[in-house]
Design a protein around this motif. Structure first.
Motif, PDB file in Angstrom:
ATOM      1  N   PRO A   9      20.200  21.317 -42.084  1.00  0.00           N
ATOM      2  CA  PRO A   9      20.789  22.086 -40.996  1.00  0.00           C
ATOM      3  C   PRO A   9      22.264  22.411 -41.236  1.00  0.00           C
ATOM      4  N   THR A  13      23.717  26.256 -41.517  1.00  0.00           N
ATOM      5  CA  THR A  13      24.847  26.709 -40.711  1.00  0.00           C
ATOM      6  C   THR A  13      25.972  27.205 -41.608  1.00  0.00           C
TER       7      THR A  13
ATOM      8  N   ILE B  90      31.072  18.427 -38.979  1.00  0.00           N
ATOM      9  CA  ILE B  90      29.781  18.328 -39.671  1.00  0.00           C
ATOM     10  C   ILE B  90      28.665  18.088 -38.660  1.00  0.00           C
ATOM     11  N   LEU B  92      28.570  18.914 -35.563  1.00  0.00           N
ATOM     12  CA  LEU B  92      28.341  20.120 -34.780  1.00  0.00           C
ATOM     13  C   LEU B  92      27.595  21.168 -35.603  1.00  0.00           C
ATOM     14  N   GLY B  94      25.487  20.504 -37.931  1.00  0.00           N
ATOM     15  CA  GLY B  94      24.103  20.038 -37.938  1.00  0.00           C
ATOM     16  C   GLY B  94      23.374  20.419 -36.662  1.00  0.00           C
ATOM     17  N   GLY B  97      22.601  24.133 -36.590  1.00  0.00           N
ATOM     18  CA  GLY B  97      21.461  24.405 -37.461  1.00  0.00           C
ATOM     19  C   GLY B  97      20.148  23.973 -36.832  1.00  0.00           C
ATOM     20  N   GLN B  98      20.169  22.845 -36.161  1.00  0.00           N
ATOM     21  CA  GLN B  98      18.922  22.354 -35.577  1.00  0.00           C
ATOM     22  C   GLN B  98      18.489  23.179 -34.374  1.00  0.00           C
ATOM     23  N   LEU B 188      11.738  18.422 -39.562  1.00  0.00           N
ATOM     24  CA  LEU B 188      12.939  18.861 -38.849  1.00  0.00           C
ATOM     25  C   LEU B 188      12.705  18.950 -37.342  1.00  0.00           C
ATOM     26  N   PHE B 229      20.361  14.608 -36.162  1.00  0.00           N
ATOM     27  CA  PHE B 229      20.629  13.926 -37.428  1.00  0.00           C
ATOM     28  C   PHE B 229      21.960  13.193 -37.365  1.00  0.00           C
ATOM     29  N   PHE B 231      25.024  11.555 -39.385  1.00  0.00           N
ATOM     30  CA  PHE B 231      25.665  11.652 -40.693  1.00  0.00           C
ATOM     31  C   PHE B 231      26.619  10.490 -40.948  1.00  0.00           C
TER      32      PHE B 231
END
Lengths: 245, 245
Positions: A9, A13, B90, B92, B94, B97-98, B188, B229, B231
DNA sequence: CGGTATCCCCCGCGATACTG
DNA sequence: CAGTATCGCGGGGGATACCG
Protein backbone atom coordinates in the motif's frame (compact mmCIF):
# COMPACT_ATOMS: atom_id res chain seq x y z
CA UNK A 1 3.83 7.85 -12.53
CA UNK A 2 6.34 5.04 -12.76
CA UNK A 3 5.35 1.80 -11.10
CA UNK A 4 7.21 0.12 -8.27
CA UNK A 5 5.73 -3.21 -9.37
CA UNK A 6 4.67 -3.87 -5.80
CA UNK A 7 1.34 -4.42 -4.12
CA UNK A 8 2.46 -2.74 -0.91
CA UNK A 9 0.00 0.00 0.00
CA UNK A 10 2.86 2.40 0.68
CA UNK A 11 4.30 1.71 -2.76
CA UNK A 12 0.94 2.14 -4.44
CA UNK A 13 0.50 5.50 -2.73
CA UNK A 14 4.05 6.55 -3.55
CA UNK A 15 3.46 5.86 -7.24
CA UNK A 16 0.82 8.56 -7.26
CA UNK A 17 1.89 10.87 -4.50
CA UNK A 18 5.67 10.85 -4.33
CA UNK A 19 6.43 12.07 -7.83
CA UNK A 20 8.27 15.30 -8.37
CA UNK A 21 5.99 18.35 -7.94
CA UNK A 22 2.96 16.26 -7.05
CA UNK A 23 2.86 17.03 -3.32
CA UNK A 24 3.10 20.73 -4.09
CA UNK A 25 0.44 20.48 -6.76
CA UNK A 26 -1.83 18.71 -4.31
CA UNK A 27 -1.07 21.40 -1.75
CA UNK A 28 -2.32 24.01 -4.21
CA UNK A 29 -5.45 22.01 -4.97
CA UNK A 30 -6.04 21.45 -1.26
CA UNK A 31 -5.94 25.20 -0.75
CA UNK A 32 -8.60 25.67 -3.36
CA UNK A 33 -6.68 26.57 -6.53
CA UNK A 34 -8.85 25.61 -9.48
CA UNK A 35 -7.43 27.02 -12.67
CA UNK A 36 -4.29 26.25 -14.60
CA UNK A 37 -2.88 29.71 -14.08
CA UNK A 38 -3.52 29.66 -10.37
CA UNK A 39 -1.74 26.36 -10.08
CA UNK A 40 1.18 27.63 -12.07
CA UNK A 41 1.44 30.71 -9.88
CA UNK A 42 1.62 28.52 -6.81
CA UNK A 43 4.36 26.41 -8.41
CA UNK A 44 6.51 29.16 -9.89
CA UNK A 45 9.28 26.97 -11.25
CA UNK A 46 7.26 24.23 -12.91
CA UNK A 47 7.05 24.28 -16.70
CA UNK A 48 3.65 24.40 -18.31
CA UNK A 49 4.15 21.12 -20.08
CA UNK A 50 5.07 19.36 -16.88
CA UNK A 51 2.16 20.91 -15.01
CA UNK A 52 -0.20 19.75 -17.75
CA UNK A 53 1.36 16.29 -17.65
CA UNK A 54 1.03 15.96 -13.89
CA UNK A 55 -2.59 17.08 -14.03
CA UNK A 56 -3.26 14.48 -16.71
CA UNK A 57 -1.58 11.78 -14.62
CA UNK A 58 -3.54 12.73 -11.53
CA UNK A 59 -6.75 12.75 -13.53
CA UNK A 60 -5.93 9.31 -14.86
CA UNK A 61 -5.26 8.18 -11.31
CA UNK A 62 -8.70 9.41 -10.26
CA UNK A 63 -7.25 12.00 -7.92
CA UNK A 64 -8.13 15.11 -9.91
CA UNK A 65 -11.27 15.86 -11.83
CA UNK A 66 -11.07 18.09 -14.86
CA UNK A 67 -14.20 19.86 -16.01
CA UNK A 68 -14.54 22.10 -19.07
CA UNK A 69 -15.42 25.70 -18.31
CA UNK A 70 -18.27 27.42 -20.22
CA UNK A 71 -15.81 29.27 -22.44
CA UNK A 72 -15.01 25.97 -24.06
CA UNK A 73 -11.28 26.56 -23.72
CA UNK A 74 -10.33 26.51 -20.09
CA UNK A 75 -10.91 23.84 -17.50
CA UNK A 76 -11.49 23.62 -13.82
CA UNK A 77 -9.41 21.20 -11.82
CA UNK A 78 -10.48 19.90 -8.46
CA UNK A 79 -9.66 17.09 -6.13
CA UNK A 80 -11.87 14.06 -6.20
CA UNK A 81 -12.81 12.31 -2.98
CA UNK A 82 -9.70 10.19 -3.33
CA UNK A 83 -7.64 13.30 -3.88
CA UNK A 84 -9.14 14.98 -0.84
CA UNK A 85 -7.87 12.01 1.13
CA UNK A 86 -4.33 13.25 0.50
CA UNK A 87 -4.98 16.33 2.62
CA UNK A 88 -3.81 14.71 5.89
CA UNK A 89 -0.60 13.76 4.12
CA UNK A 90 -0.02 17.35 3.02
CA UNK A 91 -0.74 18.53 6.55
CA UNK A 92 1.71 16.05 7.98
CA UNK A 93 4.39 17.04 5.48
CA UNK A 94 3.87 20.65 6.50
CA UNK A 95 4.32 19.67 10.13
CA UNK A 96 7.46 17.71 9.42
CA UNK A 97 8.88 20.67 7.58
CA UNK A 98 8.00 23.05 10.36
CA UNK A 99 9.53 20.94 13.12
CA UNK A 100 12.45 19.29 11.31
CA UNK A 101 13.04 21.58 8.36
CA UNK A 102 14.57 24.33 10.46
CA UNK A 103 18.04 25.10 9.25
CA UNK A 104 17.32 23.69 5.80
CA UNK A 105 16.11 26.92 4.25
CA UNK A 106 18.79 28.57 2.19
CA UNK A 107 18.69 32.12 0.87
CA UNK A 108 18.02 30.71 -2.61
CA UNK A 109 14.77 29.25 -1.32
CA UNK A 110 13.34 32.65 -0.54
CA UNK A 111 11.45 34.92 -2.85
CA UNK A 112 9.43 38.04 -2.01
CA UNK A 113 6.42 37.08 -4.12
CA UNK A 114 6.09 33.63 -2.59
CA UNK A 115 6.52 35.10 0.85
CA UNK A 116 3.95 37.86 0.53
CA UNK A 117 1.38 35.71 -1.23
CA UNK A 118 2.06 32.98 1.30
CA UNK A 119 1.33 35.42 4.11
CA UNK A 120 -1.92 36.37 2.41
CA UNK A 121 -2.88 32.71 2.14
CA UNK A 122 -2.03 31.65 5.63
CA UNK A 123 -2.89 34.63 7.79
CA UNK A 124 -5.49 34.02 10.45
CA UNK A 125 -8.39 36.24 9.46
CA UNK A 126 -9.50 36.35 13.09
CA UNK A 127 -6.22 38.01 14.05
CA UNK A 128 -6.59 40.79 11.48
CA UNK A 129 -7.30 44.31 12.69
CA UNK A 130 -10.86 45.55 12.33
CA UNK A 131 -9.68 48.84 10.84
CA UNK A 132 -7.42 49.15 7.81
CA UNK A 133 -3.74 48.55 8.41
CA UNK A 134 -1.23 49.10 5.63
CA UNK A 135 2.13 47.38 5.91
CA UNK A 136 4.94 48.18 3.52
CA UNK A 137 7.77 45.72 2.97
CA UNK A 138 11.25 46.60 1.81
CA UNK A 139 13.28 43.47 1.27
CA UNK A 140 17.02 43.36 0.89
CA UNK A 141 19.23 40.43 0.06
CA UNK A 142 16.95 39.22 -2.72
CA UNK A 143 18.90 36.63 -4.67
CA UNK A 144 16.44 35.48 -7.30
CA UNK A 145 16.69 37.52 -10.45
CA UNK A 146 13.14 36.91 -11.65
CA UNK A 147 10.26 38.47 -9.81
CA UNK A 148 12.66 40.09 -7.43
CA UNK A 149 10.57 43.18 -6.69
CA UNK A 150 11.77 44.47 -3.35
CA UNK A 151 8.74 46.55 -2.42
CA UNK A 152 5.40 45.03 -1.48
CA UNK A 153 2.34 46.19 0.39
CA UNK A 154 -0.16 44.31 2.46
CA UNK A 155 -3.51 45.94 3.18
CA UNK A 156 -5.03 44.21 6.18
CA UNK A 157 -8.66 44.70 7.05
CA UNK A 158 -10.61 41.90 8.63
CA UNK A 159 -11.46 39.56 7.10
CA UNK A 160 -9.41 40.43 4.02
CA UNK A 161 -5.81 40.78 2.98
CA UNK A 162 -4.82 42.54 -0.22
CA UNK A 163 -1.41 42.19 -1.80
CA UNK A 164 -0.01 45.05 -3.86
CA UNK A 165 3.18 45.46 -5.83
CA UNK A 166 2.55 49.19 -6.10
CA UNK A 167 1.81 51.68 -3.38
CA UNK A 168 -1.86 51.11 -2.65
CA UNK A 169 -2.63 54.80 -2.21
CA UNK A 170 -3.51 54.51 1.44
CA UNK A 171 -1.08 55.88 4.01
CA UNK A 172 1.45 53.35 5.19
CA UNK A 173 1.05 52.47 8.87
CA UNK A 174 4.02 50.17 9.37
CA UNK A 175 7.15 49.68 7.33
CA UNK A 176 9.02 46.40 7.58
CA UNK A 177 12.54 46.67 6.24
CA UNK A 178 14.29 43.34 6.38
CA UNK A 179 16.69 40.93 4.85
CA UNK A 180 14.48 38.56 2.89
CA UNK A 181 16.01 35.38 4.27
CA UNK A 182 15.85 36.57 7.87
CA UNK A 183 12.28 37.76 7.64
CA UNK A 184 11.19 34.53 5.98
CA UNK A 185 12.58 32.58 8.93
CA UNK A 186 10.83 34.90 11.38
CA UNK A 187 7.56 34.46 9.47
CA UNK A 188 7.95 30.69 9.62
CA UNK A 189 8.70 30.90 13.32
CA UNK A 190 12.21 29.47 12.92
CA UNK A 191 13.77 32.61 14.26
CA UNK A 192 12.48 34.93 16.94
CA UNK A 193 11.71 38.49 15.92
CA UNK A 194 13.59 39.84 18.92
CA UNK A 195 16.80 38.15 17.90
CA UNK A 196 16.45 39.16 14.26
CA UNK A 197 15.93 42.78 15.27
CA UNK A 198 18.95 42.63 17.53
CA UNK A 199 20.97 41.32 14.61
CA UNK A 200 19.74 44.29 12.60
CA UNK A 201 18.18 42.06 9.97
CA UNK A 202 14.58 43.07 10.51
CA UNK A 203 13.23 46.51 11.30
CA UNK A 204 9.62 47.48 12.05
CA UNK A 205 8.97 51.19 11.80
CA UNK A 206 5.81 53.04 12.71
CA UNK A 207 3.73 54.15 15.66
CA UNK A 208 4.10 51.52 18.40
CA UNK A 209 0.38 50.69 18.55
CA UNK A 210 0.31 50.09 14.81
CA UNK A 211 3.47 48.03 14.98
CA UNK A 212 1.88 45.94 17.71
CA UNK A 213 -1.20 45.43 15.54
CA UNK A 214 0.94 44.35 12.60
CA UNK A 215 2.93 41.93 14.72
CA UNK A 216 -0.26 40.44 16.06
CA UNK A 217 -1.84 40.16 12.63
CA UNK A 218 1.25 38.64 11.01
CA UNK A 219 2.02 36.41 13.96
CA UNK A 220 5.57 37.71 14.36
CA UNK A 221 6.70 36.53 17.77
CA UNK A 222 9.71 37.55 19.75
CA UNK A 223 10.71 33.96 20.37
CA UNK A 224 10.98 31.10 17.87
CA UNK A 225 7.93 28.88 17.68
CA UNK A 226 6.37 26.23 15.49
CA UNK A 227 3.82 28.03 13.38
CA UNK A 228 1.11 25.72 12.16
CA UNK A 229 -0.05 26.13 8.59
CA UNK A 230 -3.55 25.48 7.47
CA UNK A 231 -3.99 24.13 3.95
CA UNK A 232 -7.76 24.30 3.77
CA UNK A 233 -9.36 26.19 0.90
CA UNK A 234 -9.02 29.95 0.59
CA UNK A 235 -11.16 32.28 -1.48
CA UNK A 236 -9.80 32.71 -4.99
CA UNK A 237 -7.51 35.76 -4.83
CA UNK A 238 -8.50 36.71 -8.37
CA UNK A 239 -12.13 35.72 -8.20
CA UNK A 240 -15.11 37.94 -7.52
CA UNK A 241 -15.15 39.62 -4.09
CA UNK A 242 -16.84 37.50 -1.47
CA UNK A 243 -20.16 39.04 -0.45
CA UNK A 244 -20.12 40.09 3.22
CA UNK A 245 -21.68 37.47 5.45
CA UNK B 1 17.43 15.42 -3.69
CA UNK B 2 16.65 18.16 -6.13
CA UNK B 3 15.55 21.42 -4.62
CA UNK B 4 12.24 23.14 -5.23
CA UNK B 5 13.86 26.47 -4.37
CA UNK B 6 11.01 27.19 -1.98
CA UNK B 7 10.81 27.81 1.74
CA UNK B 8 7.38 26.19 1.98
CA UNK B 9 7.49 23.47 4.64
CA UNK B 10 5.71 21.05 2.33
CA UNK B 11 8.30 21.68 -0.37
CA UNK B 12 11.18 21.25 2.08
CA UNK B 13 9.75 17.93 3.20
CA UNK B 14 9.07 16.84 -0.37
CA UNK B 15 12.70 17.46 -1.29
CA UNK B 16 13.73 14.78 1.15
CA UNK B 17 10.75 12.50 1.30
CA UNK B 18 9.12 12.49 -2.10
CA UNK B 19 12.03 11.21 -4.15
CA UNK B 20 11.76 7.96 -6.01
CA UNK B 21 12.22 4.94 -3.68
CA UNK B 22 12.62 7.08 -0.59
CA UNK B 23 9.22 6.37 1.00
CA UNK B 24 9.79 2.66 0.53
CA UNK B 25 13.30 2.89 1.90
CA UNK B 26 11.97 4.72 4.94
CA UNK B 27 9.28 2.07 5.28
CA UNK B 28 12.01 -0.56 5.51
CA UNK B 29 13.97 1.45 8.04
CA UNK B 30 10.79 2.07 10.06
CA UNK B 31 10.26 -1.66 10.22
CA UNK B 32 13.70 -2.15 11.63
CA UNK B 33 15.83 -3.13 8.64
CA UNK B 34 19.40 -2.21 9.44
CA UNK B 35 21.76 -3.66 6.88
CA UNK B 36 22.28 -2.96 3.21
CA UNK B 37 21.21 -6.42 2.17
CA UNK B 38 18.06 -6.32 4.24
CA UNK B 39 17.14 -3.03 2.67
CA UNK B 40 17.79 -4.37 -0.78
CA UNK B 41 15.65 -7.41 -0.11
CA UNK B 42 12.78 -5.17 0.92
CA UNK B 43 13.18 -3.11 -2.25
CA UNK B 44 13.66 -5.89 -4.77
CA UNK B 45 13.83 -3.76 -7.90
CA UNK B 46 16.20 -1.04 -6.74
CA UNK B 47 19.73 -1.13 -8.04
CA UNK B 48 22.56 -1.25 -5.56
CA UNK B 49 24.04 1.99 -6.79
CA UNK B 50 20.76 3.79 -6.36
CA UNK B 51 20.18 2.30 -2.94
CA UNK B 52 23.63 3.45 -1.87
CA UNK B 53 22.98 6.88 -3.32
CA UNK B 54 19.66 7.27 -1.54
CA UNK B 55 21.19 6.20 1.74
CA UNK B 56 23.95 8.74 1.26
CA UNK B 57 21.42 11.47 0.52
CA UNK B 58 19.34 10.60 3.54
CA UNK B 59 22.44 10.55 5.70
CA UNK B 60 23.37 13.97 4.38
CA UNK B 61 19.85 15.15 5.15
CA UNK B 62 20.24 13.98 8.73
CA UNK B 63 17.49 11.42 8.37
CA UNK B 64 19.63 8.28 8.43
CA UNK B 65 22.64 7.53 10.57
CA UNK B 66 25.32 5.24 9.18
CA UNK B 67 27.58 3.47 11.62
CA UNK B 68 30.49 1.18 10.76
CA UNK B 69 30.11 -2.40 11.93
CA UNK B 70 32.97 -4.12 13.81
CA UNK B 71 34.01 -6.05 10.72
CA UNK B 72 35.18 -2.76 9.28
CA UNK B 73 33.41 -3.40 6.00
CA UNK B 74 29.71 -3.28 6.57
CA UNK B 75 27.61 -0.57 8.09
CA UNK B 76 24.46 -0.28 10.07
CA UNK B 77 21.82 2.17 8.95
CA UNK B 78 19.19 3.55 11.22
CA UNK B 79 16.75 6.38 11.37
CA UNK B 80 17.72 9.44 13.33
CA UNK B 81 15.16 11.23 15.43
CA UNK B 82 14.25 13.33 12.41
CA UNK B 83 13.93 10.19 10.34
CA UNK B 84 11.71 8.57 12.96
CA UNK B 85 9.43 11.56 12.54
CA UNK B 86 8.59 10.28 9.05
CA UNK B 87 6.86 7.24 10.52
CA UNK B 88 3.42 8.92 10.72
CA UNK B 89 3.80 9.80 7.05
CA UNK B 90 4.53 6.19 6.15
CA UNK B 91 1.56 5.06 8.22
CA UNK B 92 -0.69 7.54 6.50
CA UNK B 93 0.53 6.48 3.07
CA UNK B 94 -0.24 2.90 4.01
CA UNK B 95 -3.73 3.91 5.01
CA UNK B 96 -4.32 5.85 1.83
CA UNK B 97 -3.20 2.84 -0.17
CA UNK B 98 -5.44 0.51 1.77
CA UNK B 99 -8.54 2.64 1.42
CA UNK B 100 -8.04 4.23 -1.99
CA UNK B 101 -5.60 1.89 -3.67
CA UNK B 102 -8.14 -0.86 -4.19
CA UNK B 103 -8.40 -1.68 -7.84
CA UNK B 104 -4.95 -0.30 -8.56
CA UNK B 105 -3.08 -3.54 -8.01
CA UNK B 106 -2.27 -5.24 -11.27
CA UNK B 107 -1.04 -8.83 -11.63
CA UNK B 108 2.42 -7.47 -12.42
CA UNK B 109 2.55 -5.94 -8.94
CA UNK B 110 2.38 -9.32 -7.26
CA UNK B 111 5.23 -11.59 -6.40
CA UNK B 112 5.24 -14.65 -4.16
CA UNK B 113 8.37 -13.70 -2.25
CA UNK B 114 7.11 -10.22 -1.39
CA UNK B 115 3.78 -11.64 -0.40
CA UNK B 116 5.07 -14.38 1.87
CA UNK B 117 7.71 -12.22 3.49
CA UNK B 118 5.13 -9.47 3.82
CA UNK B 119 2.84 -11.88 5.65
CA UNK B 120 5.68 -12.78 7.98
CA UNK B 121 6.32 -9.14 8.69
CA UNK B 122 2.80 -8.03 9.27
CA UNK B 123 1.13 -10.97 10.98
CA UNK B 124 -0.29 -10.26 14.39
CA UNK B 125 1.75 -12.47 16.70
CA UNK B 126 -1.13 -12.51 19.15
CA UNK B 127 -3.33 -14.21 16.56
CA UNK B 128 -0.85 -17.00 15.94
CA UNK B 129 -1.70 -20.50 17.14
CA UNK B 130 0.03 -21.69 20.29
CA UNK B 131 0.91 -25.00 18.68
CA UNK B 132 2.80 -25.39 15.40
CA UNK B 133 0.79 -24.82 12.26
CA UNK B 134 2.36 -25.46 8.86
CA UNK B 135 0.79 -23.78 5.84
CA UNK B 136 1.87 -24.65 2.32
CA UNK B 137 1.29 -22.24 -0.53
CA UNK B 138 0.96 -23.19 -4.17
CA UNK B 139 0.67 -20.10 -6.30
CA UNK B 140 -0.47 -20.06 -9.89
CA UNK B 141 -0.57 -17.18 -12.30
CA UNK B 142 2.90 -15.98 -11.32
CA UNK B 143 3.94 -13.44 -13.94
CA UNK B 144 7.33 -12.29 -12.75
CA UNK B 145 10.10 -14.36 -14.19
CA UNK B 146 12.62 -13.72 -11.42
CA UNK B 147 12.08 -15.20 -8.01
CA UNK B 148 8.94 -16.84 -9.24
CA UNK B 149 9.06 -19.88 -6.97
CA UNK B 150 5.51 -21.13 -6.72
CA UNK B 151 5.86 -23.14 -3.52
CA UNK B 152 6.31 -21.59 -0.11
CA UNK B 153 5.78 -22.67 3.46
CA UNK B 154 4.89 -20.73 6.54
CA UNK B 155 5.54 -22.29 9.92
CA UNK B 156 3.39 -20.51 12.48
CA UNK B 157 4.01 -20.93 16.16
CA UNK B 158 3.36 -18.08 18.52
CA UNK B 159 5.12 -15.76 18.67
CA UNK B 160 7.13 -16.71 15.58
CA UNK B 161 6.66 -17.13 11.87
CA UNK B 162 9.20 -18.94 9.72
CA UNK B 163 9.29 -18.65 5.97
CA UNK B 164 10.60 -21.56 3.91
CA UNK B 165 11.16 -22.03 0.22
CA UNK B 166 11.64 -25.76 0.76
CA UNK B 167 9.42 -28.20 2.57
CA UNK B 168 10.23 -27.57 6.22
CA UNK B 169 10.09 -31.24 7.18
CA UNK B 170 7.06 -30.91 9.40
CA UNK B 171 3.74 -32.26 8.21
CA UNK B 172 1.69 -29.75 6.31
CA UNK B 173 -1.54 -28.81 8.10
CA UNK B 174 -3.16 -26.56 5.54
CA UNK B 175 -2.51 -26.14 1.84
CA UNK B 176 -3.46 -22.89 0.16
CA UNK B 177 -3.64 -23.24 -3.61
CA UNK B 178 -4.43 -19.93 -5.21
CA UNK B 179 -3.96 -17.54 -8.05
CA UNK B 180 -1.27 -15.19 -6.85
CA UNK B 181 -3.11 -12.01 -7.75
CA UNK B 182 -6.36 -13.15 -6.18
CA UNK B 183 -4.73 -14.30 -2.97
CA UNK B 184 -2.77 -11.07 -2.69
CA UNK B 185 -6.02 -9.10 -2.82
CA UNK B 186 -7.58 -11.36 -0.21
CA UNK B 187 -4.56 -10.90 2.03
CA UNK B 188 -4.80 -7.13 1.67
CA UNK B 189 -8.51 -7.31 2.44
CA UNK B 190 -9.50 -5.92 -0.95
CA UNK B 191 -11.39 -9.07 -1.82
CA UNK B 192 -13.35 -11.33 0.46
CA UNK B 193 -12.13 -14.89 0.84
CA UNK B 194 -15.64 -16.23 0.32
CA UNK B 195 -15.96 -14.61 -3.06
CA UNK B 196 -12.48 -15.65 -4.14
CA UNK B 197 -13.24 -19.25 -3.21
CA UNK B 198 -16.51 -19.13 -5.11
CA UNK B 199 -14.60 -17.88 -8.12
CA UNK B 200 -12.29 -20.86 -7.73
CA UNK B 201 -9.25 -18.63 -7.40
CA UNK B 202 -8.33 -19.59 -3.85
CA UNK B 203 -8.54 -23.00 -2.23
CA UNK B 204 -7.81 -23.90 1.39
CA UNK B 205 -7.35 -27.61 1.97
CA UNK B 206 -6.94 -29.39 5.27
CA UNK B 207 -8.86 -30.45 8.34
CA UNK B 208 -11.52 -27.79 9.04
CA UNK B 209 -10.17 -26.90 12.52
CA UNK B 210 -6.69 -26.34 11.09
CA UNK B 211 -8.08 -24.33 8.21
CA UNK B 212 -9.94 -22.18 10.71
CA UNK B 213 -6.73 -21.66 12.68
CA UNK B 214 -4.86 -20.65 9.53
CA UNK B 215 -7.58 -18.23 8.49
CA UNK B 216 -7.54 -16.70 11.93
CA UNK B 217 -3.76 -16.42 12.02
CA UNK B 218 -3.48 -14.97 8.51
CA UNK B 219 -6.49 -12.71 8.91
CA UNK B 220 -8.27 -14.06 5.85
CA UNK B 221 -11.84 -12.83 6.14
CA UNK B 222 -14.86 -13.88 4.18
CA UNK B 223 -15.79 -10.28 3.43
CA UNK B 224 -13.58 -7.47 2.15
CA UNK B 225 -12.19 -5.21 4.84
CA UNK B 226 -9.54 -2.58 5.36
CA UNK B 227 -6.60 -4.37 6.90
CA UNK B 228 -4.40 -2.05 8.86
CA UNK B 229 -0.67 -2.50 8.52
CA UNK B 230 1.76 -1.82 11.28
CA UNK B 231 5.18 -0.52 10.28
CA UNK B 232 6.81 -0.67 13.67
CA UNK B 233 10.09 -2.58 14.05
CA UNK B 234 10.21 -6.35 13.67
CA UNK B 235 12.94 -8.67 14.87
CA UNK B 236 15.61 -9.16 12.25
CA UNK B 237 14.54 -12.23 10.24
CA UNK B 238 18.17 -13.21 9.77
CA UNK B 239 19.45 -12.17 13.16
CA UNK B 240 20.05 -14.38 16.18
CA UNK B 241 16.92 -16.04 17.56
CA UNK B 242 15.21 -13.92 20.17
CA UNK B 243 15.62 -15.45 23.64
CA UNK B 244 12.25 -16.52 25.04
CA UNK B 245 10.84 -13.92 27.40
C1' DC C 1 28.45 -10.03 0.98
C1' DG C 2 28.68 -4.78 0.97
C1' DG C 3 29.59 -1.50 -1.20
C1' DT C 4 32.17 2.26 -4.84
C1' DA C 5 33.49 3.83 -9.46
C1' DT C 6 32.57 4.09 -14.35
C1' DC C 7 30.11 4.02 -18.43
C1' DC C 8 26.30 4.94 -21.09
C1' DC C 9 21.56 4.91 -22.46
C1' DC C 10 17.02 6.44 -22.10
C1' DC C 11 13.40 9.52 -20.82
C1' DG C 12 12.00 13.34 -17.99
C1' DC C 13 11.79 17.67 -18.55
C1' DG C 14 12.57 22.53 -20.38
C1' DA C 15 12.20 25.47 -24.41
C1' DT C 16 9.78 26.70 -28.19
C1' DA C 17 6.27 27.06 -31.40
C1' DC C 18 1.53 26.66 -32.47
C1' DT C 19 -3.85 26.88 -31.71
C1' DG C 20 -8.35 28.44 -30.17
C1' DC D 1 -4.80 33.02 -21.42
C1' DA D 2 -4.91 27.81 -21.47
C1' DG D 3 -3.22 24.56 -23.04
C1' DT D 4 -1.00 20.79 -26.90
C1' DA D 5 2.81 19.07 -29.92
C1' DT D 6 7.54 18.64 -30.97
C1' DC D 7 12.41 18.62 -30.38
C1' DG D 8 16.65 18.18 -28.02
C1' DC D 9 19.51 18.06 -23.99
C1' DG D 10 21.08 16.46 -19.29
C1' DG D 11 21.12 13.71 -15.73
C1' DG D 12 18.97 10.01 -13.24
C1' DG D 13 19.63 5.56 -12.83
C1' DG D 14 20.77 0.58 -14.67
C1' DA D 15 24.60 -2.53 -15.86
C1' DT D 16 29.00 -3.79 -15.10
C1' DA D 17 33.42 -4.11 -13.17
C1' DC D 18 36.12 -3.96 -9.25
C1' DC D 19 37.61 -4.08 -4.35
C1' DG D 20 37.91 -5.34 0.68
Amino acid sequence: MKSYASFCPVAKTAEIFAERWTPLLLRELCMGARRFGELQQGLPLISRSLLAQRLRELELAGVVERMPLPDGVRHEYRLTVEGEAFRPLIDLMGMWGQTHGRGRIRPGDTDPAQLVWGMRRHLETAALPAGRLVVQFEFSGVTKAWNAARYWWLVLRRPEVDVCQKHPGYDVDVTIAARLHAFTLVWLGHRGLAEARRAGEVRLDGPPPKVALAREALGLRDEPWVRGFDFSPRPDPFGPPVPPA
